[in-house]
Design a protein around this motif. Structure first.
Motif, PDB file in Angstrom:
ATOM      1  N   VAL A  32       0.852  -1.181   0.000  1.00 16.21           N
ATOM      2  CA  VAL A  32       0.000   0.000   0.000  1.00 16.21           C
ATOM      3  C   VAL A  32       0.885   1.228   0.000  1.00 16.21           C
ATOM      4  O   VAL A  32       2.038   1.177   0.377  1.00 16.21           O
ATOM      5  N   SER A  88       0.001   4.491   1.287  1.00 15.52           N
ATOM      6  CA  SER A  88      -0.187   5.522   2.297  1.00 15.52           C
ATOM      7  C   SER A  88      -0.960   4.988   3.487  1.00 15.52           C
ATOM      8  O   SER A  88      -1.589   3.938   3.427  1.00 15.52           O
ATOM      9  N   GLN A 145      -3.609   6.083   4.649  1.00 17.74           N
ATOM     10  CA  GLN A 145      -5.050   6.113   4.415  1.00 17.74           C
ATOM     11  C   GLN A 145      -5.574   4.762   3.928  1.00 17.74           C
ATOM     12  O   GLN A 145      -6.762   4.462   4.052  1.00 17.74           O
ATOM     13  N   ASP A 146      -4.690   3.946   3.349  1.00 24.43           N
ATOM     14  CA  ASP A 146      -5.097   2.641   2.831  1.00 24.43           C
ATOM     15  C   ASP A 146      -5.062   1.543   3.892  1.00 24.43           C
ATOM     16  O   ASP A 146      -5.447   0.412   3.613  1.00 24.43           O
ATOM     17  N   THR A 196      -6.112  -0.545   7.117  1.00 22.26           N
ATOM     18  CA  THR A 196      -7.299  -0.822   7.922  1.00 22.26           C
ATOM     19  C   THR A 196      -6.874  -1.025   9.368  1.00 22.26           C
ATOM     20  O   THR A 196      -6.392  -2.095   9.747  1.00 22.26           O
ATOM     21  N   GLN A 205       0.242  -4.143   6.580  1.00 25.00           N
ATOM     22  CA  GLN A 205      -0.047  -3.068   5.633  1.00 25.00           C
ATOM     23  C   GLN A 205       0.837  -1.850   5.896  1.00 25.00           C
ATOM     24  O   GLN A 205       1.285  -1.176   4.959  1.00 25.00           O
TER      25      GLN A 205
END
Length: 281
Positions: A22, A24, A26-27, A29, A247
């Protein structure tokens, strides 16, 4: 092709879960429970350079894992709360919920996955090394047959060195390695320097640290006797926090932070292209 390259190729083809990279925060979870708590409680054992150790001048906790976990916390938007403890306490502490994650250098081994699950982030192994004075006679793994080789008795290096000797020395009609159990990485280095050992077997990350700390003193011997992965460990049921951390690391790989951290400690050779879940052997 070296054993390490064979391992990396096999790892990429393995059936273990791989999470997509990913770009950033923001991606990512982040589990609601972690957001609500606002902190990630991380168990650490600070006596294994260059992964986690104390600066002799300031007593500050430093190392690759310290930098990496701190960067993970920033990606997740939570504070990292360190809990210092002995290595033998780490696994019990994550199983009982005292800590959320083991942040110390710990190998992802199948037997450990009975109670824990891992985000694999760095290649490691069992690297033979010797003094530079012995380097001319100890160049390849086969040169270790018939030699006195030390490895910490409480690590996987010790039984794996014995297995390697049985397979590659004894079964080939060569004299076995005399594998001596030592009382840790520091004791292995001391026994080598004092002539009680011809070679030692430790993690490549620690050998790199030794070679930086004492230039022109040590030399690598061949390839690692085995290659596996370091992982950040979670309670087996805590897959949500595990996946969020995976992530976050993939985001650090994507933005270059991961590479910068590894370069700082001279471990670029052992980098992973992306995280893996429970992929150690």
């Amino acid at each position: 092709m070296s054993k390490r390259n064979h391992f990396l190729k096999a790892m990429m083809l393995a059936s273990a879960v791989a999470l997509p990279a990913v770009a950033s925060a923001q991606d990512i979870t982040v589990p609601q429970a972690l957001k609500d708590k606002g902190s990630l409680v991380v168990g650490i054992e600070s006596s294994y350079p260059p992964m986690a150790y104390r600066d002799t001048a300031t007593n500050e906790r430093i190392g690759l894992n310290i930098d990496l976990v701190t960067a993970i916390g920033k990606k997740l938007g939570v504070e990292v709360q360190w809990e210092e403890m002995g290595f033998e306490q780490l696994m019990t502490s994550v199983e009982t919920g005292r800590i959320d994650m083991i942040g110390a250098a710990i190998s992802d081994l199948p037997k450990r996955r009975e109670k824990m699950t891992f985000v694999d982030y760095l290649v490691t192994g069992a690297q033979p090394f010797t003094l530079t004075a012995n380097a001319q006679s100890l160049k390849t793994n086969d040169d270790l047959c018939g030699k006195r080789v030390g490895a910490p008795s409480f690590t996987s290096y010790f039984p794996e060195a014995k297995k390697w000797s049985d397979k590659n020395c004894v079964n080939a009609g060569k004299p076995a390695m005399t594998v001596n159990g030592t009382n840790g990485a520091t004791a292995t280095r001391l026994d080598l320097k004092q002539g009680r050992l011809d070679a030692g077997v430790l993690g490549p990350e620690f050998v790199v640290h030794l070679m930086r700390d004492e230039p022109n003193t040590y030399a690598l011997v061949g390839e690692p006797l085995l290659t596996t992965l370091f992982g950040l460990a979670f309670k087996k049921e805590d897959t949500a926090a595990r996946d969020a951390v995976a992530q976050a690391i993939d985001a650090l790989i994507a933005d270059g932070t991961y590479a910068e951290i590894l370069k700082k400690y001279g471990l670029e050779k052992w980098a992973m292209a992306s995280t893996k879940i429970d992929a150690g052997n």
